[in-house]
Design a protein around this motif. Structure first.
Motif, PDB file in Angstrom:
ATOM      1  N   PRO A 165       0.835  -1.352  -0.063  1.00 26.08           N
ATOM      2  CA  PRO A 165      -0.115   0.060  -0.090  1.00 26.08           C
ATOM      3  C   PRO A 165       0.922   1.253  -0.114  1.00 26.08           C
ATOM      4  N   LEU A 166       0.400   2.231  -0.595  1.00 26.61           N
ATOM      5  CA  LEU A 166       0.996   3.349  -0.844  1.00 26.61           C
ATOM      6  C   LEU A 166       1.079   4.140   0.841  1.00 26.61           C
ATOM      7  N   SER A 167       0.168   3.964   1.669  1.00 25.88           N
ATOM      8  CA  SER A 167       0.157   4.166   2.985  1.00 25.88           C
ATOM      9  C   SER A 167       0.847   3.388   3.857  1.00 25.88           C
ATOM     10  N   ALA A 168       1.590   2.123   3.612  1.00 24.74           N
ATOM     11  CA  ALA A 168       2.283   1.628   4.517  1.00 24.74           C
ATOM     12  C   ALA A 168       3.548   2.099   5.061  1.00 24.74           C
ATOM     13  N   THR A 169       3.879   2.133   6.328  1.00 26.15           N
ATOM     14  CA  THR A 169       4.998   2.764   6.909  1.00 26.15           C
ATOM     15  C   THR A 169       6.229   1.994   6.203  1.00 26.15           C
ATOM     16  N   ALA A 170       7.430   2.605   6.702  1.00 30.02           N
ATOM     17  CA  ALA A 170       8.824   1.752   6.142  1.00 30.02           C
ATOM     18  C   ALA A 170       8.773   0.371   6.764  1.00 30.02           C
ATOM     19  N   ASP A 171       8.489   0.201   8.133  1.00 31.29           N
ATOM     20  CA  ASP A 171       8.410  -0.955   8.636  1.00 31.29           C
ATOM     21  C   ASP A 171       7.720  -2.009   8.293  1.00 31.29           C
ATOM     22  N   GLU A 172       6.351  -1.614   7.958  1.00 26.88           N
ATOM     23  CA  GLU A 172       5.226  -2.514   7.229  1.00 26.88           C
ATOM     24  C   GLU A 172       5.785  -2.814   5.841  1.00 26.88           C
ATOM     25  N   THR A 173       6.518  -1.954   5.137  1.00 29.86           N
ATOM     26  CA  THR A 173       6.703  -2.436   3.760  1.00 29.86           C
ATOM     27  C   THR A 173       8.033  -3.230   3.855  1.00 29.86           C
ATOM     28  N   ALA A 174       8.886  -3.012   4.680  1.00 29.47           N
ATOM     29  CA  ALA A 174      10.015  -3.884   4.918  1.00 29.47           C
ATOM     30  C   ALA A 174       9.554  -5.499   5.225  1.00 29.47           C
ATOM     31  N   ALA A 175       8.488  -5.530   6.120  1.00 24.76           N
ATOM     32  CA  ALA A 175       7.913  -6.889   6.935  1.00 24.76           C
ATOM     33  C   ALA A 175       7.265  -7.625   5.525  1.00 24.76           C
ATOM     34  N   LEU A 176       6.448  -6.789   4.765  1.00 26.49           N
ATOM     35  CA  LEU A 176       5.827  -7.362   3.561  1.00 26.49           C
ATOM     36  C   LEU A 176       7.105  -7.806   2.406  1.00 26.49           C
ATOM     37  N   ILE A 177       7.943  -7.029   1.937  1.00 20.42           N
ATOM     38  CA  ILE A 177       8.904  -7.550   1.515  1.00 20.42           C
ATOM     39  C   ILE A 177       9.547  -8.893   1.739  1.00 20.42           C
TER      40      ILE A 177
ATOM     41  N   ARG B  89       8.415 -11.231   3.328  1.00 23.75           N
ATOM     42  CA  ARG B  89       7.585 -12.360   3.056  1.00 23.75           C
ATOM     43  C   ARG B  89       7.270 -12.473   1.628  1.00 23.75           C
ATOM     44  N   ALA B  90       7.915 -11.836   0.846  1.00 20.14           N
ATOM     45  CA  ALA B  90       7.592 -12.008  -0.648  1.00 20.14           C
ATOM     46  C   ALA B  90       8.195 -13.371  -1.351  1.00 20.14           C
ATOM     47  N   ARG B  91       7.676 -14.085  -2.130  1.00 23.50           N
ATOM     48  CA  ARG B  91       8.355 -15.322  -2.726  1.00 23.50           C
ATOM     49  C   ARG B  91       9.456 -15.194  -3.553  1.00 23.50           C
ATOM     50  N   THR B  92      10.111 -15.966  -3.445  1.00 25.38           N
ATOM     51  CA  THR B  92      11.397 -16.008  -4.310  1.00 25.38           C
ATOM     52  C   THR B  92      11.616 -17.325  -4.900  1.00 25.38           C
TER      53      THR B  92
ATOM     54  N   GLU C  85      23.656  -6.331 -10.606  1.00 22.83           N
ATOM     55  CA  GLU C  85      24.374  -5.778  -9.552  1.00 22.83           C
ATOM     56  C   GLU C  85      24.512  -6.686  -8.226  1.00 22.83           C
ATOM     57  N   ILE C  86      23.102  -7.367  -8.086  1.00 23.55           N
ATOM     58  CA  ILE C  86      22.993  -8.249  -7.078  1.00 23.55           C
ATOM     59  C   ILE C  86      23.526  -9.707  -7.229  1.00 23.55           C
ATOM     60  N   GLY C  87      23.801 -10.198  -8.337  1.00 27.78           N
ATOM     61  CA  GLY C  87      24.437 -11.141  -8.594  1.00 27.78           C
ATOM     62  C   GLY C  87      24.194 -12.353  -7.800  1.00 27.78           C
ATOM     63  N   TYR C  88      25.322 -13.057  -7.033  1.00 27.18           N
ATOM     64  CA  TYR C  88      24.944 -14.112  -6.101  1.00 27.18           C
ATOM     65  C   TYR C  88      24.580 -13.862  -4.795  1.00 27.18           C
ATOM     66  N   GLY C  89      24.035 -12.549  -4.589  1.00 29.21           N
ATOM     67  CA  GLY C  89      23.535 -12.134  -3.295  1.00 29.21           C
ATOM     68  C   GLY C  89      22.515 -12.977  -2.773  1.00 29.21           C
ATOM     69  N   GLY C  90      21.470 -13.560  -3.884  1.00 33.09           N
ATOM     70  CA  GLY C  90      20.594 -14.335  -3.292  1.00 33.09           C
ATOM     71  C   GLY C  90      19.464 -13.317  -2.899  1.00 33.09           C
ATOM     72  N   ALA C  91      18.380 -14.416  -2.370  1.00 36.81           N
ATOM     73  CA  ALA C  91      16.994 -13.597  -2.036  1.00 36.81           C
ATOM     74  C   ALA C  91      17.137 -12.638  -0.857  1.00 36.81           C
ATOM     75  N   ALA C  92      18.082 -12.808  -0.250  1.00 42.43           N
ATOM     76  CA  ALA C  92      18.352 -11.882   0.993  1.00 42.43           C
ATOM     77  C   ALA C  92      18.843 -10.378   0.423  1.00 42.43           C
ATOM     78  N   GLU C  93      19.866 -10.331  -0.339  1.00 42.68           N
ATOM     79  CA  GLU C  93      20.398  -9.074  -1.123  1.00 42.68           C
ATOM     80  C   GLU C  93      19.006  -8.571  -1.840  1.00 42.68           C
ATOM     81  N   LEU C  94      18.449  -9.367  -2.673  1.00 40.71           N
ATOM     82  CA  LEU C  94      17.335  -8.879  -3.588  1.00 40.71           C
ATOM     83  C   LEU C  94      16.309  -8.214  -2.696  1.00 40.71           C
ATOM     84  N   LYS C  95      15.862  -8.870  -1.583  1.00 38.49           N
ATOM     85  CA  LYS C  95      15.021  -8.201  -0.806  1.00 38.49           C
ATOM     86  C   LYS C  95      15.267  -7.092  -0.168  1.00 38.49           C
ATOM     87  N   LYS C  96      16.639  -6.965   0.078  1.00 39.70           N
ATOM     88  CA  LYS C  96      17.271  -5.960   1.078  1.00 39.70           C
ATOM     89  C   LYS C  96      17.427  -4.623  -0.150  1.00 39.70           C
ATOM     90  N   THR C  97      17.612  -4.861  -1.238  1.00 37.99           N
ATOM     91  CA  THR C  97      17.623  -3.903  -2.312  1.00 37.99           C
ATOM     92  C   THR C  97      16.270  -3.232  -2.755  1.00 37.99           C
TER      93      THR C  97
END
Length: 320
Positions: free
Chosen positions: A202-214, A216-219, A256-268
């Motif tokens: 959501p556009l109204s999600a806080t930074a923490d809510e956004t981080a939590a949603l991402i 949980r995203a599927r990879t 740029e992420i390369g072999y950083g895997g799902a963790a680096e992808l979600k951080k980006t």
């Protein structure tokens, strides 16, 4: 050419990044070039559901999102269906201009019936395209930004305008479609981002809510991050989201992420989305609900004046 643009949303839940990149960003641009009406389609909420739900809460959230993304009430008339009885009264003469067969074979109506939340499909579902014709023509709309799935509805509007002009008098312009070119934004499960699917940010999600949603995203299990929409839709969706927020190519971000895997992808992705949403969040925090409601009241007044004038023209043309 300066157009009169009609666009809008049903207040059925929180607007999200799919809405922003699909339509909202384009509205912000168009408001500087054309006369724009933005409809809060509250009556259309009950087109495909038995109850309107938390309608007032959703309307307020919609208004706050509109203002936060940059819609300017000095340039845009934001109004709601239920406040403009003259607009809705246009539905009666417009229905006389189309046949049941024409309404029944509308492909968008068929699709909406198939996905309806109602226990039994109501008559409102069949008249939905004609109600949209009233939305567009009450303000003499000449340009309607839509996705491809809404094209058949606008064709009904064009049909209604032509038939009214031929049968009675040349009152209405025949509006043009403006098909959106924005990509379909994938949600956090790899499918289309949607309010009803629970896979949106959501556009109204806080930074923490956004981080939590991402988080949980599927990879997938492949550590090497690549942009492959056909074979890796979940990863591609996250890369596309980051690319849209950063104004960069998703393939370049993947490299740029390369072999950083799902963790680096979600951080980006989290950093990109939060940086993008930061100014929208700041503007939203500065707007009170009372101010948003004042904007809607002012817009309702302007829209109703326009609707009264149009309905008077229609009555005169028909001899009432």
């Amino acid at each position: 050419m300066r157009h009169t643009v009609l666009t809008g949303d049903r207040p059925t839940g929180l607007l999200h990044l799919g809405h922003y990149f699909g339509t909202l960003a384009n509205r912000v641009k168009l408001q500087h070039e054309h006369t724009m009406y933005v409809l809060v389609a509250d009556y259309q909420v009950i087109t495909d559901r038995d109850l309107p739900g938390e309608i007032q809460q959703h309307i307020t959230g919609l208004l706050l999102d509109y203002l936060a993304v940059g819609l300017d009430p000095a340039k845009v008339t934001i109004f709601q269906h239920s406040a403009i009885p003259e607009l809705n009264q246009l539905l009666l003469p417009f229905l006389s201009l189309v046949s049941m067969a024409e309404l029944s074979r509308n492909p968008t109506v068929k699709d909406e019936i198939a996905h309806s939340r109602q226990k039994a499909v109501s008559g409102l579902m069949f008249t939905y395209p004609v109600h949209q014709a009233a939305d567009i023509l009450f303000c003499k709309g000449t340009l309607v930004p839509v996705g491809k799935d809404q094209g058949p509805h606008v064709e009904v509007t064009r049909l209604v305008a032509r038939r009214f002009n031929e049968r009675y008098a040349p009152v209405f312009p025949v509006p043009e479609l403006l098909l959106g070119e924005a990509p379909v934004l994938r949600g956090l499960d790899g499918g289309k981002m949607s309010k009803s699917r629970g896979n949106a940010i959501p556009l109204s999600a806080t930074a923490d809510e956004t981080a939590a949603l991402i988080r949980r995203a599927r990879t997938d299990a492949d550590r090497l991050i690549t942009f492959d929409e056909d074979n890796r839709p979940e990863v591609a969706g996250l890369l596309t989201l980051a690319g849209l927020c950063l104004g960069r190519s998703p393939a370049e971000i993947a490299d740029e992420i390369g072999y950083g895997g799902a963790a680096e992808l979600k951080k980006t992705v989290t950093e990109a989305v939060n940086e993008f949403l930061a100014p929208i969040r700041r503007r939203r925090a500065e707007i009170s609900e009372a101010d948003a409601r004042d904007v809607l009241r002012a817009g309702n007044t302007r829209a109703r004046e326009r609707a009264v004038a149009t309905l008077d023209e229609v009555r005169d043309a028909m001899g009432f």
